[in-house]
Enzyme design. Structure first.
Site, PDB file in Angstrom:
ATOM      1  CG  HIS A 155      15.391  32.197  -0.086  1.00 49.47           C
ATOM      2  ND1 HIS A 155      16.465  32.275  -0.119  1.00 49.47           N
ATOM      3  CD2 HIS A 155      15.270  33.361   1.276  1.00 49.47           C
ATOM      4  CE1 HIS A 155      17.621  32.597   0.706  1.00 49.47           C
ATOM      5  NE2 HIS A 155      16.660  33.347   1.308  1.00 49.47           N
ATOM      6  CB  ILE A 156       9.401  32.088  -0.957  1.00 46.54           C
ATOM      7  CG1 ILE A 156       9.337  30.927   0.012  1.00 46.54           C
ATOM      8  CG2 ILE A 156       7.826  30.897  -1.842  1.00 46.54           C
ATOM      9  CD1 ILE A 156       8.784  31.764   1.799  1.00 46.54           C
ATOM     10  CG  ASP A 175      10.888  41.534  -4.334  1.00 48.24           C
ATOM     11  OD1 ASP A 175      11.296  42.673  -3.855  1.00 48.24           O
ATOM     12  OD2 ASP A 175      10.737  40.466  -3.779  1.00 48.24           O
ATOM     13  CB  VAL A 206       5.750  40.487  -0.148  1.00 51.24           C
ATOM     14  CG1 VAL A 206       6.107  40.561  -1.897  1.00 51.24           C
ATOM     15  CG2 VAL A 206       4.193  40.237  -0.179  1.00 51.24           C
ATOM     16  N   PRO A 207       6.502  39.831   2.457  1.00 49.36           N
ATOM     17  CG  PRO A 207       8.685  40.471   4.047  1.00 49.36           C
ATOM     18  CD  PRO A 207       8.736  40.013   2.471  1.00 49.36           C
ATOM     19  CG  ASN A 212       2.982  44.623   2.457  1.00 47.53           C
ATOM     20  OD1 ASN A 212       2.752  44.658   4.386  1.00 47.53           O
ATOM     21  ND2 ASN A 212       4.399  43.826   2.406  1.00 47.53           N
ATOM     22  CB  CYS A 233       1.344  30.438   0.207  1.00 49.61           C
ATOM     23  SG  CYS A 233       0.139  29.121  -0.548  1.00 49.61           S
ATOM     24  NE  ARG A 235       3.591  36.429   8.551  1.00 48.03           N
ATOM     25  CZ  ARG A 235       3.997  35.426   8.538  1.00 48.03           C
ATOM     26  NH1 ARG A 235       3.397  33.985   7.286  1.00 48.03           N
ATOM     27  NH2 ARG A 235       4.680  34.283   9.358  1.00 48.03           N
ATOM     28  CG  ASP A 259      -1.673  28.104   3.471  1.00 45.34           C
ATOM     29  OD1 ASP A 259      -1.806  26.505   3.765  1.00 45.34           O
ATOM     30  OD2 ASP A 259      -0.185  28.413   4.163  1.00 45.34           O
ATOM     31  CD  GLU A 264      -3.610  32.661   9.813  1.00 47.26           C
ATOM     32  OE1 GLU A 264      -2.353  32.028  10.288  1.00 47.26           O
ATOM     33  OE2 GLU A 264      -3.976  33.061   8.423  1.00 47.26           O
ATOM     34  CG  HIS A 297      -0.642  29.890   8.732  1.00 41.30           C
ATOM     35  ND1 HIS A 297      -0.505  31.012   9.084  1.00 41.30           N
ATOM     36  CD2 HIS A 297       0.401  29.841   8.170  1.00 41.30           C
ATOM     37  CE1 HIS A 297       0.644  31.566   8.882  1.00 41.30           C
ATOM     38  NE2 HIS A 297       1.470  31.233   8.350  1.00 41.30           N
TER      39      HIS A 297
END
Length: 334
Positions: A155-156, A175, A206-207, A212, A233, A235, A259, A264, A297
């Site tokens: 989506h992002i 992807d 990506v998650p 990864n 933006c 992880r 981000d 963090e 974040h």
């Protein structure tokens, strides 16, 4: 029916009040504290819990919820990498997340970070703070001159692509799972290596998985163009911070917009009197650089996103308690 919520911030309360007003049959209680072994006991008498935090969900905290007879956990965000699925399965929890709360919020933030780097905004900020109102020699670049590699076309990533195309940038994408629309546009390259070689800017969407973690490492950076910009933006653990610092020092990496950061939680959510007082040496190193932009974040942090996060998480928890199976149940058996 009672739902207890953890980590509720002041900015979430208006949306929570709206949800409560729309569901007068549900008792809602909440705390500002995150879910820990101590705070878990606050949920006594509840049928389910709603929570949000970046710190790990400990087995001890989950055991307390289990002892209280609670089986349903709904998180107000997308990522669930701070859960140990073994703990959830051992204790018979059902977990839901908010798969989509505002792709636009995060995609816009990523593209803004790119623009600030391309137009060297931090350098202009420093010049003007020092009374230097000249423009030369701080010359910038234009989006339309850039090839932007988008890693992840969920989506992002897809919203980021649309925005970048609006600016006239050339976009390529990678992807494991191909989106039909992106495929139709012919944007996919065959490998990450090919994306690294072609891209002037690389943005991660990506998650985080074990496969990864630290994907942006020395080897990956060596394959990139000289002067590449890296945007994250997604992880923090997608980037090896040591490799990033080395790339910045050598000039291989022209700049970074971050981000999220590895480790963090040692810095974000706190107030430091100055950058020099940041205790994490690597984050302090990055924060002092004019060609690195760090935001805490906060890419997700818009009014629309907060409303959707509250609404979806509470709707999901209510559905679980009622014995329903919402579509956003996380498969913890993987």
């Amino acid at each position: 029916m009672k739902i207890f919520a953890y980590g509720i911030r002041e900015d979430e309360q208006p949306s929570l009040k709206k949800w409560q007003a729309a569901h007068p049959d549900v008792e809602v209680a909440f705390t500002e504290y995150t879910l820990t072994a101590d705070s878990a006991r606050l949920a006594e008498g509840s049928n389910g819990v709603v929570t949000l935090q970046t710190s790990p969900y400990t087995r001890e905290a989950l055991e307390v919820l289990h002892q209280l007879g609670i089986k349903y956990i709904s998180i107000r965000n997308v990522g669930f990498d701070n859960f140990d699925f073994k703990d959830l399965n051992d204790l018979d929890f059902t977990l839901t997340n908010v798969p989509v709360y505002s792709p636009n919020a995060i995609a816009e933030h990523a593209v803004i970070l790119m623009g600030r780097l391309l137009r060297r905004v931090p350098e202009f900020d420093q010049k003007m703070d020092n009374g230097d109102f000249t423009w030369s020699p701080t010359i910038g670049k234009e989006y339309r001159e850039q090839t932007v590699g988008v890693v992840g076309t969920g989506h992002i990533g897809r919203v980021a692509i649309q925005i970048l195309q609006g600016f006239g940038a050339k976009v390529i994408a990678y992807d494991v799972y191909h989106n039909p629309d992106i495929e139709k546009q012919g944007l996919y390259v065959d490998s990450l290596e090919e994306l690294y070689k072609q891209s002037d800017i690389i943005t991660l969407h990506v998650p985080l998985f074990d496969s990864n973690k630290y994907m942006i490492n020395d080897d990956a950076i060596a394959q990139m163009k000289d002067g590449v910009y890296i945007i994250n933006c997604a992880r923090g653990e997608l980037i090896d911070t040591d490799a990033l610092i080395k790339g910045l020092d050598s000039g291989k990496i022209g700049g970074a917009g971050l981000d999220v950061l590895d480790d963090e939680n040692s810095v974000f959510g706190k107030v430091w009197s100055s950058v020099d007082n940041i205790p994490n040496e690597k984050i302090r190193n990055l924060a002092k650089r004019l060609n690195v932009i760090i935001t805490p974040h906060s890419a997700f942090y818009t009014e629309t996103a907060i409303h959707n996060m509250i609404t979806t998480s509470f709707d999901s928890n209510k559905a679980l308690i009622e014995g329903k199976k919402p579509q956003n149940i996380v498969d913890t058996r993987k």
